[in-house]
Design a protein around this motif. Structure first.
Motif, mmCIF file in Angstrom:
data_model
loop_
_atom_site.group_PDB
_atom_site.id
_atom_site.type_symbol
_atom_site.label_atom_id
_atom_site.label_comp_id
_atom_site.label_asym_id
_atom_site.label_seq_id
_atom_site.Cartn_x
_atom_site.Cartn_y
_atom_site.Cartn_z
ATOM 1 N N ARG A 104 48.910 38.625 57.049
ATOM 2 C CA ARG A 104 48.870 39.347 55.781
ATOM 3 C C ARG A 104 47.567 39.795 55.296
ATOM 4 N N GLU A 105 46.447 39.329 55.702
ATOM 5 C CA GLU A 105 45.122 39.856 55.380
ATOM 6 C C GLU A 105 44.927 41.163 56.065
ATOM 7 N N ILE A 106 45.201 41.350 57.256
ATOM 8 C CA ILE A 106 44.899 42.745 57.883
ATOM 9 C C ILE A 106 45.828 43.637 57.669
ATOM 10 N N ASN A 107 47.193 43.350 57.239
ATOM 11 C CA ASN A 107 48.144 44.229 56.641
ATOM 12 C C ASN A 107 47.604 44.858 55.252
ATOM 13 N N LYS A 108 47.034 43.634 54.432
ATOM 14 C CA LYS A 108 46.420 44.031 53.304
ATOM 15 C C LYS A 108 45.278 45.167 53.317
ATOM 16 N N ARG A 109 44.627 44.806 54.381
ATOM 17 C CA ARG A 109 43.401 45.815 54.492
ATOM 18 C C ARG A 109 43.778 46.862 54.745
ATOM 19 N N ALA A 110 44.810 47.272 55.635
ATOM 20 C CA ALA A 110 45.441 48.505 56.228
ATOM 21 C C ALA A 110 46.111 49.157 55.041
ATOM 22 N N GLU A 148 46.658 33.698 34.935
ATOM 23 C CA GLU A 148 46.092 33.125 34.256
ATOM 24 C C GLU A 148 46.012 31.437 34.487
ATOM 25 N N SER A 149 46.825 31.164 35.461
ATOM 26 C CA SER A 149 46.792 29.627 35.817
ATOM 27 C C SER A 149 46.049 29.560 36.823
ATOM 28 N N ASP A 150 45.193 30.347 37.200
ATOM 29 C CA ASP A 150 43.929 30.167 38.173
ATOM 30 C C ASP A 150 42.851 30.945 38.010
ATOM 31 N N ILE A 151 41.597 30.297 37.472
ATOM 32 C CA ILE A 151 40.391 31.045 37.185
ATOM 33 C C ILE A 151 39.953 31.979 38.284
ATOM 34 N N ASP A 152 40.181 31.773 39.430
ATOM 35 C CA ASP A 152 39.709 32.513 40.733
ATOM 36 C C ASP A 152 40.586 34.059 40.573
ATOM 37 N N LEU A 153 42.034 33.911 40.421
ATOM 38 C CA LEU A 153 42.762 35.063 40.358
ATOM 39 C C LEU A 153 42.627 35.846 38.828
ATOM 40 N N LEU A 154 42.310 35.065 38.216
ATOM 41 C CA LEU A 154 41.965 35.615 36.689
ATOM 42 C C LEU A 154 40.917 36.720 36.771
ATOM 43 N N THR A 155 39.755 36.160 37.519
ATOM 44 C CA THR A 155 38.688 36.815 37.543
ATOM 45 C C THR A 155 38.891 38.343 38.041
ATOM 46 N N VAL A 156 39.873 38.574 39.115
ATOM 47 C CA VAL A 156 40.209 39.722 39.575
ATOM 48 C C VAL A 156 41.220 40.310 39.013
ATOM 49 N N SER A 157 41.794 39.917 37.832
ATOM 50 C CA SER A 157 43.000 40.424 37.204
ATOM 51 C C SER A 157 42.627 41.483 35.962
ATOM 52 N N ALA A 162 48.787 40.215 46.306
ATOM 53 C CA ALA A 162 49.275 41.126 45.495
ATOM 54 C C ALA A 162 48.116 41.307 44.322
ATOM 55 N N ILE A 163 47.838 40.231 43.795
ATOM 56 C CA ILE A 163 47.078 40.206 42.490
ATOM 57 C C ILE A 163 45.596 40.715 43.075
ATOM 58 N N PHE A 164 45.163 40.318 44.228
ATOM 59 C CA PHE A 164 43.763 40.887 44.714
ATOM 60 C C PHE A 164 44.020 42.480 44.765
ATOM 61 N N PHE A 165 45.071 42.981 45.209
ATOM 62 C CA PHE A 165 45.077 44.590 45.462
ATOM 63 C C PHE A 165 45.304 45.169 44.051
ATOM 64 N N LEU A 166 46.106 44.714 43.203
ATOM 65 C CA LEU A 166 46.162 45.371 41.906
ATOM 66 C C LEU A 166 44.916 45.225 41.241
ATOM 67 N N GLY A 167 44.128 44.093 41.341
ATOM 68 C CA GLY A 167 42.855 44.056 40.870
ATOM 69 C C GLY A 167 41.825 45.246 41.214
ATOM 70 N N ASP A 168 42.017 45.809 42.224
ATOM 71 C CA ASP A 168 41.257 46.853 42.590
ATOM 72 C C ASP A 168 42.054 48.351 42.019
ATOM 73 N N ASP A 208 35.657 32.396 43.951
ATOM 74 C CA ASP A 208 34.842 32.844 45.176
ATOM 75 C C ASP A 208 33.581 33.584 44.661
ATOM 76 N N GLN A 209 32.764 33.634 45.662
ATOM 77 C CA GLN A 209 31.424 34.510 45.514
ATOM 78 C C GLN A 209 31.799 35.679 45.338
ATOM 79 N N LEU A 210 32.887 36.315 46.309
ATOM 80 C CA LEU A 210 33.221 37.534 46.531
ATOM 81 C C LEU A 210 33.822 38.266 45.114
ATOM 82 N N ARG A 211 34.497 37.397 44.303
ATOM 83 C CA ARG A 211 35.042 37.837 43.221
ATOM 84 C C ARG A 211 33.917 38.266 41.960
ATOM 85 N N ILE A 212 32.727 37.370 42.320
ATOM 86 C CA ILE A 212 31.462 37.539 41.142
ATOM 87 C C ILE A 212 31.032 38.785 41.702
#
Length: 438
Positions: A220-226, A288-297, A261-267, A329-333
């Motif tokens: 899933r990760e490599i497919n998302k990168r592609a 909104e249920s996860d502060i890490d996901l919310l950071t990129v939303s 999908a949320i990480f992708f839509l965040g970009d 995650d530090q990457l989100r920051i």
């Protein structure tokens, strides 16, 4: 001006051999040798189609390309003086691949007719030798460029199967974004037409954000990168494709794929509004249920400033003195800081970083969050930032009772003296005091 546009189109011919041979077509055309230009044009078209099939055979092991080449070779061996294989080649490509449209086949048949008329004398005509007009040859040239020469060699949608297999094999080798991008651009993206590109985008979206099985989970990760690299290659094309088929792209799994999908839509926040209302609501609840996901939303806020304030408010109300290093995650920051920098409000992120640190849950979390959120940026803190940090430290013993507090907070004291006029560290018993000389 008209001829110049043809020259520009000629520069876009994919195969370098075809580009070289086509220069002879143009030289004849510009010098008024229209008969020679028409003859050579047909030859270049046939050669270019053969080069495309050979590329697919050698690079992608394309079964259709291999079959067509084998059939043409067999025909030539059995009929060495029969040129009919040329039109057979074009018809085979038209019926068995998606390279040629019906109207393009008609146009190529006309080019072949003009080619046959040009070199052969006709005894029952006043002008024994046919002379094509300038306009006729120019129209043939433009059609050949559009229908064949300027098209990439990947002719079938089955390239997706090879791509997915390839990604699985290189995922541990091409770990850097730039490496994977160069690899995909060279082997695939530079040789895709719009139709095949959209097919691959749609299929990659499905196996990345919808399908749940072991193979998809493992890749899933490599497919998302592609998918991200493909989207970046033509944002407008894929945005419009998603818009036209919103119901398909709105089919996103509620489980592990949803997070990706949320990480992708965040970009690409603009894509969020193109999904169905039901899917948007599920994504919103998940984010909104996860502060890490919310950071990129970012798509849940009107702008980056509002988004930062939303995160600060959420942490202060729902994560008061309970944050651990793994919550965000530090990457989100880093990503958030880059977005804020682009908007010219990078300093607003300091408030968020401070809020994260002063809400540390325990000593270990305080150690980690200070290293991630404070130490790298403390030299950019304003007087207001530092005062917020100092006040927050004083309200959370987990930040100042830990063993590393003195060394860490000495950096805060140093910055406070630089940006807060008259700052007196002795007023804060929880901050490290300067050692007295012996």
């Amino acid at each position: 001006m008209y001829e110049f546009s043809v020259e520009q189109a000629a520069n876009k011919i994919h195969d370098h051999k075809s580009r070289h041979y086509f220069s002879e077509v143009l030289n004849n055309y510009f010098n008024g040798n229209y008969r020679s230009s028409a003859v050579m044009l047909w030859t270049v078209v046939i050669c270019d189609l053969v080069y495309k099939l050979q590329y697919l055979k050698e690079i992608h092991n394309d079964a259709k390309a291999i079959a067509i080449l084998d059939e043409m070779l067999d025909f030539q061996i059995k009929n060495p003086a029969n040129p009919n294989w040329e039109m057979n080649l074009i018809k085979a490509i038209h019926t068995r691949t998606n390279l040629l449209e019906d109207h393009e086949l008609d146009g190529l048949e006309a080019i072949q007719k003009h080619r046959h008329l040009s070199p052969h004398p006709v005894l029952n005509k006043t002008d024994i030798l046919f002379t094509p007009s300038r306009e006729m040859v120019l129209a043939d040239i433009r059609l050949a460029l559009d229908a064949v020469l300027n098209k990439p060699p990947i002719l079938t949608k089955k390239v997706f199967d090879e791509l997915v297999e390839d990604l699985q094999n290189v995922k541990d080798l091409l770990v850097e974004h730039a490496q994977l991008k160069r690899y995909l651009q060279s082997k695939y993206l530079s040789n895709l037409n719009a139709e095949v590109s959209c097919h691959i985008f749609k299929s990659l979206w499905r196996i990345t954000f919808k399908t749940e099985d072991k193979r998809c989970d493992d890749n899933r990760e490599i497919n998302k990168r592609a998918l991200r690299i493909l989207f970046e290659s033509n944002r407008d094309l894929f945005t419009e494709h998603l818009k036209k088929d919103s119901q398909y792209f709105s089919q996103i799994s509620n489980n592990a794929p949803m997070r990706q999908a949320i990480f992708f839509l965040g970009d690409y926040p603009h894509l969020f509004e193109l999904l169905s209302e039901a899917t948007r609501e599920i994504i919103k609840v998940k984010s909104e249920s996860d502060i890490d996901l919310l950071t990129v939303s970012y798509f849940l806020s009107k702008n980056i400033s509002e988004h930062i304030q939303k995160l600060i408010s959420r942490i202060n109300t729902e994560y008061s003195h309970s944050l651990v290093g793994s919550n965000i995650d530090q990457l989100r920051i880093k990503d958030l800081r880059n977005h804020a920098k682009s908007a010219g409000i990078e300093d607003r992120v300091n408030n968020l970083l401070i809020t994260i640190y002063i809400n540390s849950k325990n000593f270990d979390s305080s150690d980690e969050l200070f290293s991630k959120c404070i130490k790298p940026y403390v030299d950019s803190f304003s007087g207001e930032d530092v005062q917020l940090l100092v006040n927050g430290i004083g309200k959370n013993p987990q930040t100042y009772w830990r063993s590393r507090a003195n060394s860490d907070h000495s950096l805060v004291v140093q910055r406070a003296k630089e940006v807060i006029p008259g700052f007196d560290v002795t007023e804060y018993e929880f901050l490290p005091k300067p050692t007295k000389p012996t």
